[in-house]
Design a protein around this motif. Structure first.
Motif, PDB file in Angstrom:
ATOM      1  N   UNK A   1       1.042  31.901  25.877  1.00  0.00           N
ATOM      2  CA  UNK A   1       0.350  32.868  26.730  1.00  0.00           C
ATOM      3  C   UNK A   1      -0.146  32.162  27.996  1.00  0.00           C
ATOM      4  N   UNK A   2       0.190  32.732  29.145  1.00  0.00           N
ATOM      5  CA  UNK A   2      -0.180  32.126  30.422  1.00  0.00           C
ATOM      6  C   UNK A   2      -1.641  32.434  30.732  1.00  0.00           C
ATOM      7  N   UNK A   3      -2.427  31.375  30.945  1.00  0.00           N
ATOM      8  CA  UNK A   3      -3.861  31.556  31.231  1.00  0.00           C
ATOM      9  C   UNK A   3      -4.229  31.126  32.648  1.00  0.00           C
ATOM     10  N   UNK A   4      -3.293  30.492  33.338  1.00  0.00           N
ATOM     11  CA  UNK A   4      -3.586  30.060  34.695  1.00  0.00           C
ATOM     12  C   UNK A   4      -2.398  29.348  35.309  1.00  0.00           C
ATOM     13  N   UNK A   5      -2.563  28.924  36.548  1.00  0.00           N
ATOM     14  CA  UNK A   5      -1.543  28.161  37.262  1.00  0.00           C
ATOM     15  C   UNK A   5      -2.241  27.024  37.984  1.00  0.00           C
TER      16      UNK A   5
ATOM     17  N   UNK B   1       1.022  36.699  37.839  1.00  0.00           N
ATOM     18  CA  UNK B   1       2.296  36.731  37.116  1.00  0.00           C
ATOM     19  C   UNK B   1       3.081  37.984  37.488  1.00  0.00           C
ATOM     20  N   UNK B   2       4.301  38.066  36.970  1.00  0.00           N
ATOM     21  CA  UNK B   2       5.141  39.239  37.189  1.00  0.00           C
ATOM     22  C   UNK B   2       5.953  39.503  35.937  1.00  0.00           C
ATOM     23  N   UNK B   3       6.355  40.755  35.734  1.00  0.00           N
ATOM     24  CA  UNK B   3       7.119  41.124  34.546  1.00  0.00           C
ATOM     25  C   UNK B   3       8.616  40.938  34.793  1.00  0.00           C
ATOM     26  N   UNK B   4       9.399  40.731  33.739  1.00  0.00           N
ATOM     27  CA  UNK B   4      10.853  40.532  33.895  1.00  0.00           C
ATOM     28  C   UNK B   4      11.570  41.729  34.507  1.00  0.00           C
TER      29      UNK B   4
ATOM     30  N   UNK C   1       2.937  40.832  26.376  1.00  0.00           N
ATOM     31  CA  UNK C   1       1.852  40.120  25.695  1.00  0.00           C
ATOM     32  C   UNK C   1       1.311  38.964  26.524  1.00  0.00           C
ATOM     33  N   UNK C   2       1.861  38.788  27.740  1.00  0.00           N
ATOM     34  CA  UNK C   2       1.409  37.692  28.582  1.00  0.00           C
ATOM     35  C   UNK C   2       2.061  36.369  28.239  1.00  0.00           C
TER      36      UNK C   2
END
Length: 217
Positions: A48-52, A99-102, A127-128
């Motif tokens: 799960x992506x929480x940051x960059x 973020x972006x969705x596929x 789900x992130x």
């Protein structure tokens, strides 16, 4: 019916280098150098992506390396001075992650990058969870489609669809991504739409519409 627009999933890189919230400063810098990227997604759990964390997040440590910022500067630049004293991704990263969705279209991705001044976006599912990464250069991949492929796409999804009775009299030529439509069609009112739809075909650089309708006696 026009061709289905390309989506982020069509051009993204599925192989992604990511770090965890506890990854140290030097390991982040080393990963960026090794993989020649300017930003890394920060993931936890099962992805799960929480940051960059980006180069910009690391630079304050170098900026304030030789001098300690005064109180006024600390107050004015709280975020930068805090990052200058941080050593782990969770304290350095920008959150929440952009973020972006596929299934997002390429124009949507390009617009988001331009508006938020970023060069790449983590691609996540509902789900992130991290599924890939899409960069500015990925968005340009559609312009690598061959002229033959573009011509076939325009003929199939634009010309034959709009002009079922007169499509045989229309010539579609594409050179270096520039499409030229010539010929005579029965319904002149559809010519502007044909130009607009041809221009919307992924990979087309420009359109020169020279279609004509029969002269009215």
């Amino acid at each position: 019916m026009t061709s289905t627009p390309y989506t982020v999933s069509d051009v993204m890189s599925a192989k992604v280098i990511a770090v965890t919230p506890t990854t140290g400063f030097k390991d982040i810098a080393a990963a960026m150098r090794r993989w020649k990227v300017t930003a890394l997604p920060v993931v936890e759990g099962e992805g799960r992506v929480v940051g960059v964390v980006s180069e910009a997040d690391l630079l304050p440590k170098e900026e304030f390396h030789e001098h300690r910022p005064g109180l006024i500067e600390q107050m004015r630049r709280l975020d930068e001075t805090a990052k200058a004293g941080s050593t782990r991704a969770e304290d350095l990263m920008s959150a929440p992650a952009l973020t972006i969705r596929p299934d997002a279209t390429l124009p949507q991705a390009a617009r988001l990058m331009a508006e938020r001044h970023v060069k790449r976006l983590p691609v996540v599912d509902g789900n992130g969870t991290l599924r890939g990464i899409v960069s500015r250069s990925d968005l340009l991949k559609v312009f690598l489609r061959s002229d033959e492929e573009l011509a076939a796409d325009i003929r199939r999804h634009v010309v034959e669809h709009l002009f079922p009775l007169s499509h045989a009299s229309v010539r579609v030529a594409v050179s270096h991504g520039v499409a030229t439509l010539t010929g005579t069609v029965q319904d002149g009112g559809l010519i502007p739409l044909a130009e607009r739809l041809a221009r919307a075909v992924e990979g087309v650089v420009d359109v020169r519409c020279r279609l004509e309708a029969p002269a009215v006696a």
